[in-house]
Scaffold this motif. Structure first.
Motif, PDB file in Angstrom:
ATOM      1  N   ALA A  42      18.621   4.876  -4.192  1.00  0.00           N
ATOM      2  CA  ALA A  42      17.779   4.763  -5.152  1.00  0.00           C
ATOM      3  C   ALA A  42      18.205   4.358  -6.853  1.00  0.00           C
ATOM      4  CB  ALA A  42      16.057   4.727  -5.317  1.00  0.00           C
ATOM      5  N   ASP A  43      17.931   4.520  -7.592  1.00  0.00           N
ATOM      6  CA  ASP A  43      18.659   4.604  -8.706  1.00  0.00           C
ATOM      7  C   ASP A  43      18.311   6.311  -9.449  1.00  0.00           C
ATOM      8  OD1 ASP A  43      19.450   1.638  -9.001  1.00  0.00           O
ATOM      9  OD2 ASP A  43      18.023   0.795 -10.658  1.00  0.00           O
ATOM     10  N   GLU A 118      12.284  -0.691  -3.457  1.00  0.00           N
ATOM     11  CA  GLU A 118      13.327  -0.967  -5.865  1.00  0.00           C
ATOM     12  C   GLU A 118      13.951  -1.821  -5.245  1.00  0.00           C
ATOM     13  OE1 GLU A 118      14.835   2.853  -7.298  1.00  0.00           O
ATOM     14  OE2 GLU A 118      16.071   1.962  -6.933  1.00  0.00           O
ATOM     15  N   ASN A 119      14.256  -3.190  -6.478  1.00  0.00           N
ATOM     16  CA  ASN A 119      14.347  -4.319  -6.387  1.00  0.00           C
ATOM     17  C   ASN A 119      13.834  -4.565  -5.087  1.00  0.00           C
ATOM     18  OD1 ASN A 119      15.329  -3.252  -9.334  1.00  0.00           O
ATOM     19  ND2 ASN A 119      17.111  -2.152  -8.767  1.00  0.00           N
ATOM     20  N   ASN A 120      13.106  -4.625  -4.147  1.00  0.00           N
ATOM     21  CA  ASN A 120      12.884  -5.385  -3.452  1.00  0.00           C
ATOM     22  C   ASN A 120      13.448  -5.246  -2.208  1.00  0.00           C
ATOM     23  OD1 ASN A 120      10.985  -7.562  -4.748  1.00  0.00           O
ATOM     24  ND2 ASN A 120      13.179  -8.535  -5.536  1.00  0.00           N
ATOM     25  N   GLN A 121      14.208  -3.630  -2.298  1.00  0.00           N
ATOM     26  CA  GLN A 121      14.594  -3.342  -0.644  1.00  0.00           C
ATOM     27  C   GLN A 121      13.619  -2.307  -0.359  1.00  0.00           C
ATOM     28  OE1 GLN A 121      19.031  -2.700  -0.075  1.00  0.00           O
ATOM     29  NE2 GLN A 121      18.591  -3.580  -2.228  1.00  0.00           N
ATOM     30  N   TRP A 122      13.997  -1.398   0.674  1.00  0.00           N
ATOM     31  CA  TRP A 122      13.453  -0.223   0.827  1.00  0.00           C
ATOM     32  C   TRP A 122      15.334   0.403   0.314  1.00  0.00           C
ATOM     33  CZ3 TRP A 122       9.078   2.568   1.517  1.00  0.00           C
ATOM     34  CH2 TRP A 122       8.306   1.538   1.015  1.00  0.00           C
ATOM     35  N   LYS A 123      14.962   2.074  -0.365  1.00  0.00           N
ATOM     36  CA  LYS A 123      16.242   2.411  -0.568  1.00  0.00           C
ATOM     37  C   LYS A 123      15.996   4.432  -0.562  1.00  0.00           C
ATOM     38  CE  LYS A 123      19.069  -0.583  -3.237  1.00  0.00           C
ATOM     39  NZ  LYS A 123      20.231  -0.290  -4.173  1.00  0.00           N
ATOM     40  N   ILE A 124      16.601   5.023  -0.463  1.00  0.00           N
ATOM     41  CA  ILE A 124      16.762   6.015   0.182  1.00  0.00           C
ATOM     42  C   ILE A 124      16.069   7.053  -1.558  1.00  0.00           C
ATOM     43  CG2 ILE A 124      17.679   8.606   0.645  1.00  0.00           C
ATOM     44  CD1 ILE A 124      19.220   6.585   2.920  1.00  0.00           C
TER      45      ILE A 124
END
Length: 231
Positions: A42-43, A118-124
């Motif tokens: 993620a960001d 986040e932003n339409n997808q799952w992120k770490i």
């Protein structure tokens, strides 16, 4: 919806889908491309990696970690894990094992992944990885006689007249301040280089006086020794 504010609709996720997020990350490792791996985070992610003491908190620092780690050609397998799912987040924590394709070594570690949508997808968002306690070198007891015996191993390496054998007696970050050179030697190549020349004298050493100190995972032997040059 509140006027003037936007909202990101969270995606529902199942336990099997959470576990599949690890496979996406593992597949990114398999590309050998640190940019692809870093984009799985993620960001504002935090990575506390297995083989670095430095927390990584942005794309550049996460990519930097994987620039080096991917040289080992790692591939991971989850051995056991526990999944929790909340409102807009998911967590997968447990034990995984890496096989390093470059060397064949296996490393078992504890892991935690926290994922966010986040932003339409799952992120770490958070990734913590630490070597299992049994994989860490724990202090081992050693006696004074055993410490002095380490000198005999080094002396026996001299007797082979093989600079490679002698250099391998030094730790990876060993420092040698040698007898007949003003140049500090701080890695395998420079230590071997010193003994390339020194062994031509066919040296053999004897400890005349010794003072041994032993601490947690370290020991010291300081004193006076004498060399006989067989050449």
């Amino acid at each position: 919806k509140i006027f003037g504010k936007s909202e990101t609709k969270k995606s529902d996720i199942s336990e099997s889908e959470v576990r599949a997020l690890f496979s996406l990350w593992n597949n990114a490792l398999a590309t050998g491309d640190s940019r692809i791996v870093a984009k799985r985070y993620a960001d504002q992610a935090v990575l506390l990696p297995t083989v670095s003491d430095t927390p990584r908190t942005d794309f550049a620092s996460i990519k930097d970690y994987f620039d080096a780690f991917l040289l080992k050609e790692p591939q991971g397998t989850i051995l056991e894990g526990d999944i929790r799912i909340g409102d807009g987040w998911a967590q997968d924590a447990g034990i995984y094992e890496f096989t390093m394709g470059a060397t064949g070594d296996k490393v078992k570690a504890r892991y935690t992944y926290v994922y966010v949508y986040e932003n339409n997808q799952w992120k770490i968002a958070h990734h913590h990885s630490s070597v299992m306690p049994e994989g860490i070198d724990i202090a081992k007891s050693i006696t004074e006689d055993e410490v002095r015996g380490l000198f005999q191993l080094w002396n026996s390496a001299l007797d082979t007249l093989d600079s490679d054998a002698v250099a391998k007696r030094y730790a990876k970050e060993g420092v040698l301040l040698p007898t007949v050179s003003d140049v500090p030697r701080t890695d395998y190549d420079t230590i071997k280089d010193y003994f390339d020349a020194f062994l031509l004298k066919k040296p053999q050493g004897v400890i005349l006086e010794s003072n041994v100190m032993i601490g947690t995972n370290w020991c010291q032997d300081a004193g006076i020794y004498e060399f006989t040059m067989g050449a």
